[in-house]
Design a protein around this motif. Structure first.
Motif, PDB file in Angstrom:
ATOM      1  N   GLU A 155       0.866  -1.174   0.000  1.00 54.70           N
ATOM      2  CA  GLU A 155       0.000   0.000   0.000  1.00 54.70           C
ATOM      3  C   GLU A 155       0.902   1.223   0.000  1.00 54.70           C
ATOM      4  O   GLU A 155       1.924   1.242   0.685  1.00 54.70           O
ATOM      5  CB  GLU A 155      -0.947   0.020   1.207  1.00 54.70           C
ATOM      6  CG  GLU A 155      -1.945   1.151   1.139  1.00 54.70           C
ATOM      7  CD  GLU A 155      -3.017   1.090   2.222  1.00 54.70           C
ATOM      8  OE1 GLU A 155      -3.895   1.975   2.221  1.00 54.70           O
ATOM      9  OE2 GLU A 155      -2.963   0.179   3.072  1.00 54.70           O
ATOM     10  N   LEU A 156       0.520   2.238  -0.790  1.00 61.02           N
ATOM     11  CA  LEU A 156       1.338   3.443  -0.931  1.00 61.02           C
ATOM     12  C   LEU A 156       0.497   4.689  -0.673  1.00 61.02           C
ATOM     13  O   LEU A 156      -0.679   4.734  -1.032  1.00 61.02           O
ATOM     14  CB  LEU A 156       1.870   3.570  -2.363  1.00 61.02           C
ATOM     15  CG  LEU A 156       2.696   2.435  -2.920  1.00 61.02           C
ATOM     16  CD1 LEU A 156       2.970   2.679  -4.403  1.00 61.02           C
ATOM     17  CD2 LEU A 156       3.995   2.294  -2.170  1.00 61.02           C
ATOM     18  N   GLU A 157       1.140   5.704  -0.115  1.00 66.26           N
ATOM     19  CA  GLU A 157       0.585   7.054  -0.028  1.00 66.26           C
ATOM     20  C   GLU A 157       1.595   8.013  -0.639  1.00 66.26           C
ATOM     21  O   GLU A 157       2.802   7.746  -0.596  1.00 66.26           O
ATOM     22  CB  GLU A 157       0.376   7.483   1.420  1.00 66.26           C
ATOM     23  CG  GLU A 157      -0.689   6.772   2.172  1.00 66.26           C
ATOM     24  CD  GLU A 157      -0.835   7.316   3.594  1.00 66.26           C
ATOM     25  OE1 GLU A 157       0.004   8.120   4.047  1.00 66.26           O
ATOM     26  OE2 GLU A 157      -1.789   6.919   4.256  1.00 66.26           O
ATOM     27  N   MET A 158       1.109   9.118  -1.204  1.00 65.71           N
ATOM     28  CA  MET A 158       2.017  10.119  -1.787  1.00 65.71           C
ATOM     29  C   MET A 158       1.595  11.526  -1.372  1.00 65.71           C
ATOM     30  O   MET A 158       0.417  11.791  -1.157  1.00 65.71           O
ATOM     31  CB  MET A 158       1.967  10.096  -3.323  1.00 65.71           C
ATOM     32  CG  MET A 158       2.559   8.915  -3.976  1.00 65.71           C
ATOM     33  SD  MET A 158       2.762   9.124  -5.776  1.00 65.71           S
ATOM     34  CE  MET A 158       1.190   9.718  -6.331  1.00 65.71           C
ATOM     35  N   VAL A 159       2.583  12.408  -1.340  1.00 62.97           N
ATOM     36  CA  VAL A 159       2.356  13.844  -1.241  1.00 62.97           C
ATOM     37  C   VAL A 159       3.028  14.450  -2.465  1.00 62.97           C
ATOM     38  O   VAL A 159       4.194  14.160  -2.752  1.00 62.97           O
ATOM     39  CB  VAL A 159       2.935  14.445   0.058  1.00 62.97           C
ATOM     40  CG1 VAL A 159       2.710  15.951   0.091  1.00 62.97           C
ATOM     41  CG2 VAL A 159       2.353  13.770   1.285  1.00 62.97           C
ATOM     42  N   VAL A 160       2.272  15.285  -3.191  1.00 65.83           N
ATOM     43  CA  VAL A 160       2.737  15.858  -4.443  1.00 65.83           C
ATOM     44  C   VAL A 160       2.527  17.370  -4.401  1.00 65.83           C
ATOM     45  O   VAL A 160       1.467  17.840  -3.968  1.00 65.83           O
ATOM     46  CB  VAL A 160       1.968  15.249  -5.633  1.00 65.83           C
ATOM     47  CG1 VAL A 160       2.377  15.879  -6.942  1.00 65.83           C
ATOM     48  CG2 VAL A 160       2.173  13.735  -5.683  1.00 65.83           C
ATOM     49  N   GLU A 161       3.523  18.130  -4.858  1.00 71.11           N
ATOM     50  CA  GLU A 161       3.379  19.581  -4.999  1.00 71.11           C
ATOM     51  C   GLU A 161       2.936  19.870  -6.427  1.00 71.11           C
ATOM     52  O   GLU A 161       3.484  19.304  -7.384  1.00 71.11           O
ATOM     53  CB  GLU A 161       4.713  20.277  -4.733  1.00 71.11           C
ATOM     54  CG  GLU A 161       4.631  21.783  -4.874  1.00 71.11           C
ATOM     55  CD  GLU A 161       5.985  22.465  -4.738  1.00 71.11           C
ATOM     56  OE1 GLU A 161       5.986  23.696  -4.595  1.00 71.11           O
ATOM     57  OE2 GLU A 161       7.020  21.781  -4.798  1.00 71.11           O
TER      58      GLU A 161
END
Length: 163
Positions: A155-161
């Protein structure tokens, strides 16, 4: 990824690079609880946990170090990040709005003695750098968990600008 590879990415949009990599974004999977796939606040997008699903179909199941190999785990991480990119695109419209992938948090369903979580999550990191070039290089955490929902190996989570 070498500087030469990054240079070859110049001038192409992330969507064009996905096509060059023969990656098609799946339909966005409906949440199985009271949450959404991505939330934007200011110039940051928080992409919720995504696992080994292509749309509604689960592609991988099991525990690394028991019944899932490192290569199968890398492939599962690749599947999970492609699913996350589909939710990101649904949230922001065009992936060319991504300024930088800030953080990737990788959770690996691991047997007690499994210690190769970073190698597994490289499957996702490789996709991000291939699609976004230098803007895809991110801070990362790759950790083992005793269990993940639906028996997913990743399972993955991301934060993107975004711009």
């Amino acid at each position: 990824m070498s500087i030469q590879v990054f240079e070859s990415l110049k001038g192409n949009t992330p969507e064009q690079r996905l096509a060059e990599l023969d990656i098609q974004l799946p339909e966005v999977r409906k949440p199985v609880g009271n949450y959404t796939g991505a939330v934007t606040t200011g110039n940051l997008v928080f992409v919720a946990g995504h696992g080994t699903f292509v749309g509604p179909r689960q592609t991988h199941k099991g525990k690394l170090g028991a019944d899932v190999s490192v290569e199968q785990g890398r492939d599962g991480a690749r599947t999970a990040v492609i699913s996350a990119l589909a939710s990101l695109k649904a949230e922001i419209g065009e992936l060319s709005r991504v300024r930088r992938v800030v953080r990737l948090f990788g959770m690996v369903n691991s047997a007690p003695d499994f210690e190769r979580q970073p190698e597994v999550i490289d499957g996702a990191s490789d996709v991000l750098t291939s699609v976004f070039g230098p803007a895809g290089v991110h801070a990362r955490c790759a950790v083992g968990f005793a269990a993940l929902p639906f028996g997913m190996p990743i399972e993955l989570e991301m934060v993107v600008e975004i711009a």
